[in-house]
Scaffold this motif. Structure first.
Motif, PDB file in Angstrom:
ATOM      1  N   SER A 201       6.313 -30.735  18.061  1.00 49.02           N
ATOM      2  CA  SER A 201       7.139 -30.200  16.989  1.00 49.02           C
ATOM      3  C   SER A 201       7.046 -31.095  15.766  1.00 49.02           C
ATOM      4  N   GLY A 202       7.274 -30.500  14.601  1.00 53.81           N
ATOM      5  CA  GLY A 202       7.250 -31.254  13.362  1.00 53.81           C
ATOM      6  C   GLY A 202       5.863 -31.554  12.839  1.00 53.81           C
ATOM      7  N   ARG A 203       4.827 -31.116  13.554  1.00 50.41           N
ATOM      8  CA  ARG A 203       3.454 -31.313  13.102  1.00 50.41           C
ATOM      9  C   ARG A 203       2.956 -30.058  12.415  1.00 50.41           C
ATOM     10  N   GLY A 204       2.270 -30.232  11.319  1.00 46.29           N
ATOM     11  CA  GLY A 204       1.684 -29.104  10.619  1.00 46.29           C
ATOM     12  C   GLY A 204       0.227 -28.918  11.001  1.00 46.29           C
ATOM     13  N   MET A 205      -0.367 -27.869  10.477  1.00 49.91           N
ATOM     14  CA  MET A 205      -1.765 -27.601  10.761  1.00 49.91           C
ATOM     15  C   MET A 205      -2.676 -28.676  10.162  1.00 49.91           C
ATOM     16  N   ASP A 206      -2.177 -29.434   9.180  1.00 51.85           N
ATOM     17  CA  ASP A 206      -3.011 -30.489   8.609  1.00 51.85           C
ATOM     18  C   ASP A 206      -3.359 -31.541   9.649  1.00 51.85           C
TER      19      ASP A 206
END
Length: 347
Positions: A201-206
């Motif tokens: 959680s809290g991670r983006g696709m970047d």
């Protein structure tokens, strides 16, 4: 003169055929992954109906449901799938190359190296974002694995027992150094705890795009190891007599473990038990042929991590448990059950 006809020799019993995986089994696992992925998009602190999920998935309309699906749940589902595949395959490679059913990718010192590098990034360089953590984690994982590989190798190449011993020693050293740093600075401890818990959680696709090249490289190296791992199980001498170059293929396998585990740890922090448990489940359903064990381990690993993420969202609503915590709670009992059920390990 009577002649006696020699009695035909009793036919020798054919060895039992090894249970093998099948394309059908892979298709079933892919379908289960699709179902789990849709469930991951629908389940959370705000439940969304499956029909709405499918609708906004293909026709984003800017609604709250569309924003939640595209901005929050798709990235964490994709990361959970990628991390599960990487750790599952890394575990299969590690157990195959060390010929140790209790081997785990963490034995290469990858997780300890990643953790120490993240702490140094926070304490020395003031890094406080997930993108920075990812790069420091990858660098630390690579350096730690290279050190273990150098220490655990002999003139004939990496020795399975020496690799495990070297990995244990290097991991213990790096863990001690990590603890020494975080105990000196409370701010570093607070930032490190957020990463070290192991979460998608809290991670983006970047973050996913940054670690993807390393995961793909690891998958290519794993694909090159499938058939050769079957011969390496017979021992280095037998494999060499059959025309295999054991050292070259061990290097390929160790590099694959390093890439896959380092990328997964960089993206989401250390997540335990996946690389330890999943290969045993894969061998239970697909047999001992590593041409099947590797793809089965990847798909089962992805399914397990996505499932753990879903469980973490529903057990403590409206909050959630991180994947690393859920895996610690369910991974241990699952592994104990598998060991006792299938008699994989005898002491």
């Amino acid at each position: 003169m009577s002649t006696t006809t020699p009695r035909p020799a009793a036919p020798t019993a054919a060895p039992p055929a090894l249970r093998r995986g099948s394309v059908r089994g892979l298709v079933v696992l892919v379908l289960l992954l699709v179902v789990a992925g849709l469930a991951s998009l629908a389940i959370g602190s705000r439940p969304i109906s499956l029909g709405t999920v499918i609708d906004v998935l293909f026709h984003p309309d800017g609604s709250d449901a569309s924003t939640i699906v595209h901005d929050l749940r798709i990235p964490r589902t994709v990361l959970a799938l990628a991390v599960g595949i990487s750790l599952g395959i890394a575990g299969a490679l590690m157990q195959g190359h060390t010929r140790n059913p209790l081997a785990d990718p963490g034995l290469l010192g990858v997780e300890a190296g990643a953790a120490f590098a993240v702490v140094i990034g926070i304490y020395v360089f003031g890094v406080h974002d997930l993108t920075g953590y990812a790069w420091f984690s990858l660098a630390g994982a690579g350096l730690a694995a290279a050190a273990v590989f150098a220490i655990g190798s002999t003139k004939g190449g990496p020795d399975p027992v020496s690799l495990v011993l070297a990995g244990t020693a290097v991991s213990a050293l790096l863990i001690s150094l990590t603890q020494a740093v975080i105990l000196r600075d409370i701010d570093t401890l607070d930032a490190y705890r957020f990463w070290a818990v192991g979460s998608v959680s809290g991670r983006g696709m970047d973050v996913f795009w940054q670690v993807l090249p390393f995961m793909v490289t690891g998958l290519v190296l794993a694909a090159m190891s499938g058939s050769t791992l079957n011969l390496l199980q017979l021992g280095d001498d037998v494999a060499a007599s059959l025309g295999l170059h054991p050292m070259r293929h061990k290097i390929i396998g160790v590099l694959g473990v390093m890439m896959l585990t380092g990328a997964a740890t960089a993206a989401c922090g250390p997540i335990g038990f996946v690389g330890l448990v999943v290969p045993h489940v894969a061998r239970h359903f697909g047999g001992v042929d590593y041409r099947w064990v590797i793809p089965y381990s990847g798909l089962i690993g992805g399914l397990l991590v996505i499932g753990a993420d879903i469980i973490g969202r529903v057990v403590v609503r409206p909050g959630e448990l991180q994947v690393g915590i859920v895996m610690a709670l369910i991974g241990g009992p699952i592994f104990i059950y598998l060991v006792r059920r299938t008699r994989m390990v005898r002491i």
